[in-house]
Enzyme design. Structure first.
Site: not given
Ligand code: COD
Length: 163
Positions: A91, A42, A18, A129
């Site tokens: 990823r 989640k 991140h 994560s």
């Molecule tokens: N390298 C590169 N990128 C990474 C890595 C890595 N090692 N690890 C994670 N990432 C990226 C992920 O691909 C993602 O893009 C970002 O980092 C954040 O990852 P996470 O896992 O912490 O977050 P998510 O994917 O759980 O987040 C989801 C949201 C909270 C953004 C989503 O659920 C949301 O928008 N919620 C709000 C409600 C909403 O509007 N819903 C409709 C969406 S269409």
């Protein structure tokens, strides 16, 4: 014109993958707002307050970064912050389907908001994560994969001595 982007996520907890995306997004935008989602779907290990505090702590020295919690629709948060883009990390092919659906839906909800994808750095391509939580819970070494403050918070959470 000041270009603002939102980098949204659950950050449960923030990893070096991140952090790498945040630093690279800062080269493309004037301000990057890390949006920590309350997320009702989640079950998280860290509370919203803990996740925000950890992201704040590890991004403190990166100019142009702000950390904010949000709930509700991402696009509403993006609009409220006056941002023009959502930054997401990719990823592997497995990330693509979900990211694709999300970006199309966000586009339908807010036509003016673009999603910008940054490819993972090779060294963090396997990093999630959930893998970090699992390895830390079982007492495995996570040094170098998460910032030291996160490593400590995980060991505290699982009542483990530092490795
Ligand atoms: N390298 C590169 N990128 C990474 C890595 C890595 N090692 N690890 C994670 N990432 C990226 C992920 O691909 C993602 O893009 C970002 O980092 C954040 O990852 P996470 O896992 O912490 O977050 P998510 O994917 O759980 O987040 C989801 C949201 C909270 C953004 C989503 O659920 C949301 O928008 N919620 C709000 C409600 C909403 O509007 N819903 C409709 C969406 S269409």
């Amino acid at each position: 014109m000041v270009r603002v982007a939102v980098y949204p996520g659950t950050f449960d907890p923030i990893t070096n993958g991140h952090l790498d995306v945040i630093k690279r997004a800062c080269k493309l935008f004037d301000r990057v707002i890390v949006g920590v989602a309350r997320d009702n779907y989640k079950q998280t290990l860290f509370s919203l307050e803990e996740r925000v505090r950890l992201v704040q702590e590890v991004t403190r020295d990166i100019p142009g970064v702000e950390v904010k919690a949000f709930q509700g629709l991402l696009v509403d948060f993006v609009r409220r912050e006056g941002a023009c883009a959502v930054v997401r990390g990719l990823r592997a092919v497995s990330d693509f389907e979900y990211e694709f659906q999300m970006s199309i839906m966000n586009k339908k909800l807010a036509e003016e908001v673009e999603t910008v994808f940054l490819m993972t750095a090779t060294e963090y391509s396997f990093l999630t994560s959930s893998i970090i939580r699992q390895v830390a819970a079982l007492g495995g070494c996570i040094r170098g994969l998460v910032p030291p403050a996160v490593e400590l918070a995980l060991y505290e959470k699982f009542n483990l001595a530092e490795k």
